[in-house]
Scaffold this motif. Sequence first.
Motif, PDB file in Angstrom:
ATOM      1  N   TRP A  38      64.044  53.284  16.213  1.00  0.00           N
ATOM      2  CA  TRP A  38      62.730  53.525  15.628  1.00  0.00           C
ATOM      3  C   TRP A  38      62.758  54.531  14.478  1.00  0.00           C
ATOM      4  O   TRP A  38      62.165  54.298  13.421  1.00  0.00           O
ATOM      5  CB  TRP A  38      61.771  54.006  16.708  1.00  0.00           C
ATOM      6  CG  TRP A  38      60.343  54.021  16.264  1.00  0.00           C
ATOM      7  CD1 TRP A  38      59.565  55.115  16.009  1.00  0.00           C
ATOM      8  CD2 TRP A  38      59.516  52.877  16.000  1.00  0.00           C
ATOM      9  NE1 TRP A  38      58.304  54.732  15.621  1.00  0.00           N
ATOM     10  CE2 TRP A  38      58.253  53.356  15.609  1.00  0.00           C
ATOM     11  CE3 TRP A  38      59.729  51.503  16.058  1.00  0.00           C
ATOM     12  CZ2 TRP A  38      57.204  52.508  15.270  1.00  0.00           C
ATOM     13  CZ3 TRP A  38      58.689  50.650  15.732  1.00  0.00           C
ATOM     14  CH2 TRP A  38      57.449  51.158  15.338  1.00  0.00           C
ATOM     15  N   ASP A  39      63.438  55.643  14.656  1.00  0.00           N
ATOM     16  CA  ASP A  39      63.431  56.682  13.620  1.00  0.00           C
ATOM     17  C   ASP A  39      64.038  56.167  12.317  1.00  0.00           C
ATOM     18  O   ASP A  39      63.536  56.474  11.227  1.00  0.00           O
ATOM     19  CB  ASP A  39      64.200  57.920  14.097  1.00  0.00           C
ATOM     20  CG  ASP A  39      63.439  58.694  15.166  1.00  0.00           C
ATOM     21  OD1 ASP A  39      62.222  58.435  15.330  1.00  0.00           O
ATOM     22  OD2 ASP A  39      64.059  59.532  15.843  1.00  0.00           O
ATOM     23  N   ASN A  40      65.096  55.397  12.432  1.00  0.00           N
ATOM     24  CA  ASN A  40      65.731  54.879  11.221  1.00  0.00           C
ATOM     25  C   ASN A  40      64.839  53.879  10.496  1.00  0.00           C
ATOM     26  O   ASN A  40      64.793  53.847   9.265  1.00  0.00           O
ATOM     27  CB  ASN A  40      67.074  54.228  11.574  1.00  0.00           C
ATOM     28  CG  ASN A  40      68.128  55.252  11.944  1.00  0.00           C
ATOM     29  OD1 ASN A  40      68.265  56.265  11.280  1.00  0.00           O
ATOM     30  ND2 ASN A  40      68.852  54.996  13.015  1.00  0.00           N
ATOM     31  N   VAL A  41      64.143  53.046  11.253  1.00  0.00           N
ATOM     32  CA  VAL A  41      63.212  52.109  10.628  1.00  0.00           C
ATOM     33  C   VAL A  41      62.082  52.874   9.947  1.00  0.00           C
ATOM     34  O   VAL A  41      61.693  52.570   8.812  1.00  0.00           O
ATOM     35  CB  VAL A  41      62.649  51.117  11.670  1.00  0.00           C
ATOM     36  CG1 VAL A  41      61.535  50.261  11.061  1.00  0.00           C
ATOM     37  CG2 VAL A  41      63.756  50.217  12.204  1.00  0.00           C
ATOM     38  N   GLN A  42      61.552  53.875  10.632  1.00  0.00           N
ATOM     39  CA  GLN A  42      60.439  54.631  10.073  1.00  0.00           C
ATOM     40  C   GLN A  42      60.836  55.411   8.819  1.00  0.00           C
ATOM     41  O   GLN A  42      59.987  55.683   7.963  1.00  0.00           O
ATOM     42  CB  GLN A  42      59.890  55.604  11.124  1.00  0.00           C
ATOM     43  CG  GLN A  42      59.136  54.917  12.248  1.00  0.00           C
ATOM     44  CD  GLN A  42      57.920  54.161  11.750  1.00  0.00           C
ATOM     45  OE1 GLN A  42      57.013  54.732  11.151  1.00  0.00           O
ATOM     46  NE2 GLN A  42      57.889  52.860  11.974  1.00  0.00           N
ATOM     47  N   ASN A  43      62.114  55.746   8.710  1.00  0.00           N
ATOM     48  CA  ASN A  43      62.578  56.536   7.566  1.00  0.00           C
ATOM     49  C   ASN A  43      63.146  55.685   6.434  1.00  0.00           C
ATOM     50  O   ASN A  43      63.762  56.213   5.500  1.00  0.00           O
ATOM     51  CB  ASN A  43      63.635  57.547   8.023  1.00  0.00           C
ATOM     52  CG  ASN A  43      63.034  58.632   8.889  1.00  0.00           C
ATOM     53  OD1 ASN A  43      61.900  59.049   8.675  1.00  0.00           O
ATOM     54  ND2 ASN A  43      63.785  59.096   9.879  1.00  0.00           N
ATOM     55  N   VAL A  44      62.941  54.359   6.497  1.00  0.00           N
ATOM     56  CA  VAL A  44      63.428  53.493   5.434  1.00  0.00           C
ATOM     57  C   VAL A  44      62.810  53.916   4.106  1.00  0.00           C
ATOM     58  O   VAL A  44      61.658  54.348   4.040  1.00  0.00           O
ATOM     59  CB  VAL A  44      63.101  52.015   5.737  1.00  0.00           C
ATOM     60  CG1 VAL A  44      61.617  51.738   5.673  1.00  0.00           C
ATOM     61  CG2 VAL A  44      63.859  51.082   4.808  1.00  0.00           C
ATOM     62  N   LYS A  45      63.591  53.827   3.044  1.00  0.00           N
ATOM     63  CA  LYS A  45      63.130  54.254   1.719  1.00  0.00           C
ATOM     64  C   LYS A  45      62.619  53.042   0.936  1.00  0.00           C
ATOM     65  O   LYS A  45      63.393  52.263   0.389  1.00  0.00           O
ATOM     66  CB  LYS A  45      64.284  54.933   0.960  1.00  0.00           C
ATOM     67  CG  LYS A  45      64.805  56.194   1.634  1.00  0.00           C
ATOM     68  CD  LYS A  45      63.761  57.313   1.615  1.00  0.00           C
ATOM     69  CE  LYS A  45      64.359  58.636   2.086  1.00  0.00           C
ATOM     70  NZ  LYS A  45      64.717  58.639   3.508  1.00  0.00           N
ATOM     71  N   ALA A  46      61.327  52.896   0.910  1.00  0.00           N
ATOM     72  CA  ALA A  46      60.730  51.808   0.137  1.00  0.00           C
ATOM     73  C   ALA A  46      60.820  52.117  -1.354  1.00  0.00           C
ATOM     74  O   ALA A  46      60.906  53.286  -1.753  1.00  0.00           O
ATOM     75  CB  ALA A  46      59.271  51.613   0.540  1.00  0.00           C
ATOM     76  N   ARG A  47      60.807  51.068  -2.160  1.00  0.00           N
ATOM     77  CA  ARG A  47      60.809  51.210  -3.617  1.00  0.00           C
ATOM     78  C   ARG A  47      59.471  50.709  -4.155  1.00  0.00           C
ATOM     79  O   ARG A  47      58.838  49.852  -3.543  1.00  0.00           O
ATOM     80  CB  ARG A  47      61.954  50.391  -4.216  1.00  0.00           C
ATOM     81  CG  ARG A  47      63.330  50.812  -3.725  1.00  0.00           C
ATOM     82  CD  ARG A  47      64.398  49.838  -4.209  1.00  0.00           C
ATOM     83  NE  ARG A  47      65.702  50.134  -3.617  1.00  0.00           N
ATOM     84  CZ  ARG A  47      66.745  49.324  -3.701  1.00  0.00           C
ATOM     85  NH1 ARG A  47      66.655  48.171  -4.366  1.00  0.00           N
ATOM     86  NH2 ARG A  47      67.894  49.645  -3.121  1.00  0.00           N
TER      87      ARG A  47
END
Length: 304
Positions: A38-47
């Motif tokens: 979950w944490d990694n998905v939530q911290n994805v860097k959108a462009r």
Amino acid sequence: LLQHVKTNVESLFTCLPPRPKLFDFHGVSMTKCFTDNWDNVQNVKARPDDILIATYPKAGTTWVSQILDLLYFGQTSPERQSSIPIHMRVPFLDLCRPSQPTDLVDQLPTSPRLIKSHLPVQFVPKSFWEQNCRIVYVARNAKDTAVSYFHFGRMNMFQPEPGEWSSFLQHFIQGEVVFGSWYDHVRGWWEKKQTHSKLHYMFYEDLIEDTGREIDRLCSFLGLSPSAEERERIRGAVQFDNMKKNKMTNYSTVPSMDLKVSSFIRKGKVGDWKNHFTVAQSEQFDEDYKKKMKNTTLQFRTEI
């Protein structure tokens, strides 16, 4: 790069675990497939130029993904559509490996990146809002969604065992399915549309009724101006029978999908619920529906 991404995708599906179990996750029914990372998905860097395709499951996600991929890359990179499955061209944000959590998104070579998600609006990573990304949401009427989700559960080993139709329907009504309540999902995104100008809210039934018209509306939202010939070519390519036969869109390359049980692209009809709901089930469903949808302007068609 393509081989790297392909290897990552295949590794997600090669060692299939037992059917997952549902549990409550911040008020939404989920499985560990979608929460362990979950944490990694939530911290994805959108462009800023990312396009998020958001839907409740079985609402036309693959359909709209293919339309968008053709609109952006159908002429410049035609080999994509013939050689790369749709789940690699438009990766699933919600399903990531702990060892390399957002590889499938991070390694996308395209601009814009097309990314799909079934997350309810409150679970969308904050970077998508911070970057003011364009979002295409697709909604489908509840009865047909329930039927399609039932058959999806029968054939997809990453879904909890759906059981018999009658019991699955009760679970669906109660929101006890992966990604939670259909009612909360479609209403939450509808409410977000009122404040987020870059959110295009589409209806599955409208796409069925007039695919060309809905492609035109998508183009208007995205600021695209394909020729009449190109629009017609795309409209033909995404017709139901063509999508179902196309190995790059029908998920026949994904080991977790048992196509002997049910096809991933099954019927694509509005009103197929009539072949599953009994009169009593339909009446019960309608009564519950009125209560849950009474305070919204959102309206659906269950037949066209």
